[in-house]
Design a protein around this motif. Sequence first.
Motif, PDB file in Angstrom:
ATOM      1  N   VAL A 116       2.471  -8.000   3.254  1.00 10.55           N
ATOM      2  CA  VAL A 116       1.777  -6.718   3.412  1.00 10.55           C
ATOM      3  C   VAL A 116       2.743  -5.608   3.821  1.00 10.55           C
ATOM      4  N   THR A 145      -9.993  -5.291   0.436  1.00  8.61           N
ATOM      5  CA  THR A 145      -8.966  -5.667  -0.534  1.00  8.61           C
ATOM      6  C   THR A 145      -8.380  -7.030  -0.196  1.00  8.61           C
ATOM      7  N   ALA A 163      -1.428   0.029  -4.866  1.00 12.95           N
ATOM      8  CA  ALA A 163      -2.484   0.893  -4.341  1.00 12.95           C
ATOM      9  C   ALA A 163      -2.906   1.964  -5.339  1.00 12.95           C
ATOM     10  N   ASP A 214       5.512  -1.905   8.339  1.00  9.91           N
ATOM     11  CA  ASP A 214       4.266  -1.188   8.667  1.00  9.91           C
ATOM     12  C   ASP A 214       4.591   0.051   9.490  1.00  9.91           C
ATOM     13  N   HIS A 216       2.530  -1.319   4.548  1.00 13.67           N
ATOM     14  CA  HIS A 216       1.619  -0.187   4.683  1.00 13.67           C
ATOM     15  C   HIS A 216       2.283   0.918   5.491  1.00 13.67           C
ATOM     16  N   LEU A 274      -9.071   1.132  -3.868  1.00 16.03           N
ATOM     17  CA  LEU A 274      -9.042   1.935  -2.649  1.00 16.03           C
ATOM     18  C   LEU A 274      -9.516   3.352  -2.922  1.00 16.03           C
ATOM     19  N   PHE A 332       0.815  -1.211   0.000  1.00 11.93           N
ATOM     20  CA  PHE A 332       0.000   0.000   0.000  1.00 11.93           C
ATOM     21  C   PHE A 332       0.851   1.264   0.000  1.00 11.93           C
ATOM     22  N   VAL A 389      -1.376  -2.566  10.224  1.00 12.15           N
ATOM     23  CA  VAL A 389      -2.197  -3.080   9.122  1.00 12.15           C
ATOM     24  C   VAL A 389      -1.945  -4.565   8.870  1.00 12.15           C
ATOM     25  N   THR A 397     -12.139  -0.706   1.447  1.00 11.31           N
ATOM     26  CA  THR A 397     -11.281  -0.713   2.628  1.00 11.31           C
ATOM     27  C   THR A 397     -10.123  -1.691   2.440  1.00 11.31           C
ATOM     28  N   ILE A 398      -9.140  -1.571   3.322  1.00 11.38           N
ATOM     29  CA  ILE A 398      -7.980  -2.469   3.261  1.00 11.38           C
ATOM     30  C   ILE A 398      -8.407  -3.914   3.473  1.00 11.38           C
TER      31      ILE A 398
END
Length: 338
Positions: free
Chosen positions: A108, A94, A80, A137, A110, A85, A54, A115, A90-91
Amino acid sequence: MSEWQRRHILSLADFSPAEYETVLRTASGFAEVLQRRNKKVPTLQGQVVTTLFFEPSTRTRSSFELAAKRLSADTINFAASSSSLSKGETILDTARTYLAMGSDIMVVRHAQAGVPQAIAREMERLGTQVRVLNAGDGQHEHPSQALLDLFTICSVVQPEQPSLSAIAGKKVAIVGDILHSRVARSNIWSLTAAGAEVHLAAPPTLLPPEFAQFADTPIPGSNAQRQLHVHWELEPALENADFVMTLRLQQERMSQSLLPSLREYHREFGLTRDRLRACQPTVKLLHPGPVNRGVELSSDLMEDESISLIQPQVTNGVAVRMALLYLIGAAVPAAVPA
């Protein structure tokens, strides 16, 4: 090899020395695989690895994608900028969409802390077997970067069989924008668990005193004490250091003026050949990238292969991420496939 019980890799705060050893041994095996002419193994054939990034990334994303392909997994790449989005999805929506496509592992990244953990909880709530791996994150953690740093350092000291014991008692200085660095936080957990003596150095605005509290946290599965020291001057951190890790100034995360100027920062905390003379003669330099040349360190140091481990870090990143995908993707791994 001991059995791997961890379903997700979200943080290194609760990693035990035994788990680090498992990662190092597995990565060492895959590093050998990557030296072959045929660099591909069928370990995750039939599984789907989805990279849910993201926020922008070059090294981490490419490294995970290549690692998945080397393990014969199918890959799905999420960006992203071209996703739904922008239309209000929303995340978690997704994540559920990629679950419906058959994702087995979600990697992942973010800009907001927590997240990957939220996606992991959602996958468990839905009763799936999906694994989640935190690729960075917010200002929380970046486990795979710290693990490749650990593998790189251990490989320098003990090339034949990298292990935690190789760096017990070694002095590692981490210099730079520690406040905003998820890499620094993960490296603190891993290096102190390995028995290294970690010294943090940065201006007070980029290194709050509360970082010293990391030293009071227990090491899971060990009775040892974390060796962590905080400095607001560079010299004490560099003195007799075996390894020095510099961190990028993350100006995009700075909500206020925390530094007088980049020139002033380089004058006080930038690494030069002269400053490294305070370290051990065999000192090695690391940087998670990307590098602000002439700010965190001088260009000549970055390109000096006798000192710089920056390129080996990138190379080792593929082997380590292969190891991580393998460990959470295989139910009970026995050994790296031949």
